[in-house]
Design a protein around this motif. Structure first.
Motif, PDB file in Angstrom:
ATOM      1  N   THR A 122      -4.545   2.231  -8.280  1.00 19.15           N
ATOM      2  CA  THR A 122      -4.882   0.996  -7.570  1.00 19.15           C
ATOM      3  C   THR A 122      -5.424  -0.049  -8.534  1.00 19.15           C
ATOM      4  O   THR A 122      -5.059  -1.221  -8.467  1.00 19.15           O
ATOM      5  CB  THR A 122      -5.912   1.288  -6.458  1.00 19.15           C
ATOM      6  N   GLU A 143      -2.910  -0.474  -2.854  1.00 22.93           N
ATOM      7  CA  GLU A 143      -3.894   0.418  -2.261  1.00 22.93           C
ATOM      8  C   GLU A 143      -3.274   1.763  -1.942  1.00 22.93           C
ATOM      9  O   GLU A 143      -2.114   1.841  -1.562  1.00 22.93           O
ATOM     10  CB  GLU A 143      -4.426  -0.197  -0.964  1.00 22.93           C
ATOM     11  N   GLU A 165       0.864  -1.168   0.000  1.00 24.03           N
ATOM     12  CA  GLU A 165       0.000   0.000   0.000  1.00 24.03           C
ATOM     13  C   GLU A 165       0.901   1.217   0.000  1.00 24.03           C
ATOM     14  O   GLU A 165       2.110   1.103   0.207  1.00 24.03           O
ATOM     15  CB  GLU A 165      -0.918   0.006   1.230  1.00 24.03           C
TER      16      GLU A 165
END
Ligand code: FE
Length: 347
Positions: A55, A61, A35
């Motif tokens: 994404t 993410e 992420e």
């Protein structure tokens, strides 16, 4: 002063990763566990759709925390190595330089980025990269000010404009950066004399934002204003403000000299980024052709990449020569600019 992740707006759900897993993209799923956390000083709607697209493409993410530029820098300073932030996105090279001086950024040595971003639009050591470009220019009333009446920043101090100029206050970083650039080009003494001349020419005590200066010209309160290009482009794009904006015309200053003063929005990877590799991927994504097109267009700004065309509204304003000064100078001269404007009586 740790921020809780609950404050972040989570952009995708685990479902995306499970779906990818189902598609047997196992190696990228390992990656997708990644992420990247972004501190952004831009309005959420001006960046979030792009992060969502990132994404979708990578499975990484993005957690977005939006706040005012100064507040984000304070956070980074206080959090130090405990920061969850991987990337800082902010406006104005002056703000980026403040982050450099606070030692909260890390150098990104990317050949791809160096090729995409012209040298004057990135920090010399790769501590930040521009994402978009805006110019801070002069606007004239189309009828009250003939096209050939002014063509330089220097002329804003000319007594011919006594009581005819609107510009916002000196505590605004855009003005500080303009003055910082002038200091670099002509030295402090000449710039201070110029600032005093500008102050003497003000139609009113500085108030409001850039759009307010443009509106004041249309309303007849002043004949010239100084504002960033995207405020004007935004008015032209707004059916309710278009006719007002069309009473004004852009003056591209110093086209035979240093060129029009420009500034940027930019991105940097934080010194203690927990996910530096994902952050680098995001940075490269933000400078990809399609991202550049989208980001510049929604923000009414110029793309950083020379191979990406500006929006129709901006193209209609005409081509111009931009100042090639490395923008890290704007931060370097910021303190001198602030003191100089204060001495000149620029409120
Ligand atoms: Fe702005």
């Amino acid at each position: 002063m740790n921020i809780s992740f609950a404050r972040f707006g989570r952009i995708t759900r685990c479902g995306t990763m499970l779906l990818l897993c189902g598609l047997l993209l196992c190696t990228s799923v390992l990656h997708a566990a990644d992420e990247v956390n972004v501190y952004s000083a831009r309005k959420e709607q001006l960046i979030k759709p792009l992060l969502e697209r990132f994404t979708e493409q990578t499975g990484i993410e993005v957690n977005l925390l939006s706040a005012e530029a100064g507040a984000l820098l304070t956070r980074l300073r206080n959090e130090q190595r405990n920061t969850p932030a991987d990337m800082l996105i902010t406006v104005d090279a002056g703000n980026l330089q403040r982050a450099v001086e606070a030692d909260v950024l890390q150098s990104v040595d990317s050949e791809a980025l160096q090729q995409l971003v012209p040298a004057h639009l990135r920090h010399p050591d790769g501590l930040w990269y521009a994402l978009s470009v805006r110019s801070r220019v002069i606007f004239r009333h189309r009828e009250r000010v003939p096209a050939d009446a002014i063509n330089s920043y220097a002329q804003l101090a000319d007594p011919a404009w006594r009581g005819r100029i609107c510009i916002r206050s000196s505590d605004n970083i855009y003005n500080q950066s303009l003055v910082a650039a002038l200091i670099e080009h002509q030295g402090e003494a000449a710039t201070e004399a110029w600032a005093a001349g500008v102050v003497a020419n003000l139609a009113r005590s500085p108030q409001g934002g850039d759009t307010d200066q443009l509106l004041a010209v249309a309303a007849g309160e002043c004949d010239l204003a100084v504002a960033n290009t995207y405020y004007y482009a935004r008015m032209l794009n707004d059916p309710q403000q278009k006719a007002t904006a069309e009473q004004l015309a852009v003056v591209w200053p110093d086209q035979d000299g240093h060129g029009a003063h420009i500034n940027i929005s930019g991105a940097a990877i934080t010194r203690h980024a927990p996910h530096p590799e994902a952050a680098r991927q995001l940075l490269e994504f933000l400078l990809s052709e399609s991202s550049q097109q989208w980001y510049a267009e929604v923000n009414n700004e110029y793309p950083v990449r020379e191979d990406v065309a500006a929006s129709e509204v901006l193209r209609a304003l005409g081509e111009f020569n931009m100042d090639q000064l490395n923008l890290s100078v704007l931060g370097k001269n910021n303190a001198a600019a602030v003191m100089l404007m204060d001495r000149a009586g620029w409120r």
